[in-house]
Design a protein around this motif. Sequence first.
Motif, PDB file in Angstrom:
ATOM      1  N   TYR A 111     -30.446   8.248 -43.139  1.00  0.00           N
ATOM      2  CA  TYR A 111     -31.662   7.610 -42.626  1.00  0.00           C
ATOM      3  C   TYR A 111     -32.870   8.522 -42.764  1.00  0.00           C
ATOM      4  N   ASP A 134     -32.292  14.759 -34.127  1.00  0.00           N
ATOM      5  CA  ASP A 134     -31.181  13.978 -33.578  1.00  0.00           C
ATOM      6  C   ASP A 134     -31.537  12.494 -33.650  1.00  0.00           C
ATOM      7  N   SER A 135     -30.569  11.646 -33.362  1.00  0.00           N
ATOM      8  CA  SER A 135     -30.763  10.211 -33.519  1.00  0.00           C
ATOM      9  C   SER A 135     -31.796   9.662 -32.531  1.00  0.00           C
ATOM     10  N   GLU A 181     -25.733   2.204 -45.018  1.00  0.00           N
ATOM     11  CA  GLU A 181     -24.909   1.069 -44.610  1.00  0.00           C
ATOM     12  C   GLU A 181     -24.551   1.101 -43.125  1.00  0.00           C
ATOM     13  N   GLY A 182     -24.389   2.285 -42.570  1.00  0.00           N
ATOM     14  CA  GLY A 182     -23.963   2.381 -41.179  1.00  0.00           C
ATOM     15  C   GLY A 182     -25.128   2.476 -40.209  1.00  0.00           C
ATOM     16  N   GLU A 183     -24.815   2.859 -38.979  1.00  0.00           N
ATOM     17  CA  GLU A 183     -25.821   3.050 -37.944  1.00  0.00           C
ATOM     18  C   GLU A 183     -26.419   4.450 -38.060  1.00  0.00           C
ATOM     19  N   GLU A 238     -26.579   6.756 -35.840  1.00  0.00           N
ATOM     20  CA  GLU A 238     -25.679   7.776 -35.279  1.00  0.00           C
ATOM     21  C   GLU A 238     -24.590   8.186 -36.266  1.00  0.00           C
ATOM     22  N   ASP A 239     -24.226   7.288 -37.164  1.00  0.00           N
ATOM     23  CA  ASP A 239     -23.163   7.570 -38.128  1.00  0.00           C
ATOM     24  C   ASP A 239     -23.671   8.266 -39.389  1.00  0.00           C
ATOM     25  N   ASP A 240     -24.957   8.122 -39.680  1.00  0.00           N
ATOM     26  CA  ASP A 240     -25.483   8.686 -40.929  1.00  0.00           C
ATOM     27  C   ASP A 240     -26.948   9.091 -40.767  1.00  0.00           C
TER      28      ASP A 240
END
Length: 291
Positions: A200, A248-249, A190-192, A194-196
Amino acid sequence: MSLGATSRSLRGISVVVALLAIGAAGCADVVDSAKDGAKKVARQRSVFSLSTGDCYNPNSKAAASEEFAIEVVPCKEPHEGQVVGEFTIDDEKSFPGADAVAVIADERCPAEAQKFAPDTWALPTGAEVFYYHPTKESWATGDRSVSCAYTKESGKLTGSLKNAPLDADQLAYLKGSTAVYDALWENQPEGEVEDDLPGYKAQAKAVAAALDTHVQALRNIEQPETGKLRAQLEKAAGEWKKAASAGDSDTFYLAYDGAFTGIDPNKSIAARKELKLATTVPADEAEVWAG
């Protein structure tokens, strides 16, 4: 509310409407009205007796849990829905509650619809899965059946939605393609990123696995355009695997760009045409990749 009483009430209303028409219209209109009323009455069927393939019109705008009788019509006539599958809830002794029944139907009806019409690209715009399910009252009488159907957001359907018989290559392609997009959307965080990032990465792992299976099945289809698609999807699978192992993102984003565009449905049109499947990308999918 008993089903029998509801059914009788509906039939009675239809007869009253036909009788009232006699006093308000000319003879020809009366005959036509009576015929239409009689036809509608003859087509009434309990919602509990719906069968896969039936095309129907609800008698009202009642919620699915409150509909007890419907009008079954020939599929060549305009209609609001078509039953595409059914199943019974056998693992519950007592009524699990409307929410729990809905969860079961939400999970199983799409699979039933997929079996009935494997090529979702061939569906009319706005078609969506709908279902009739047991209520607490009907459960007490032994009702355990869920009828899955396709309806439209607006307007009516014309003709059966059932696909023509498909060959082994077509079915193999559709099974693999559906699994890839199911893996994508069913695992969408649901989030971005960077948040999850873990969420992902899990999505990427699921899509990569589905792609591997899809690519393997496509190796058995000896068609030039399908071969090109297989090579493209194999490359995309590699990008999804890179995304799944990203530390990392930023690294994830670098892989995700190629991974996502690699499964753009527009890139499968040539192979679909070769396999004699529908070639118009559904509007909702086209919108996602257009952005």
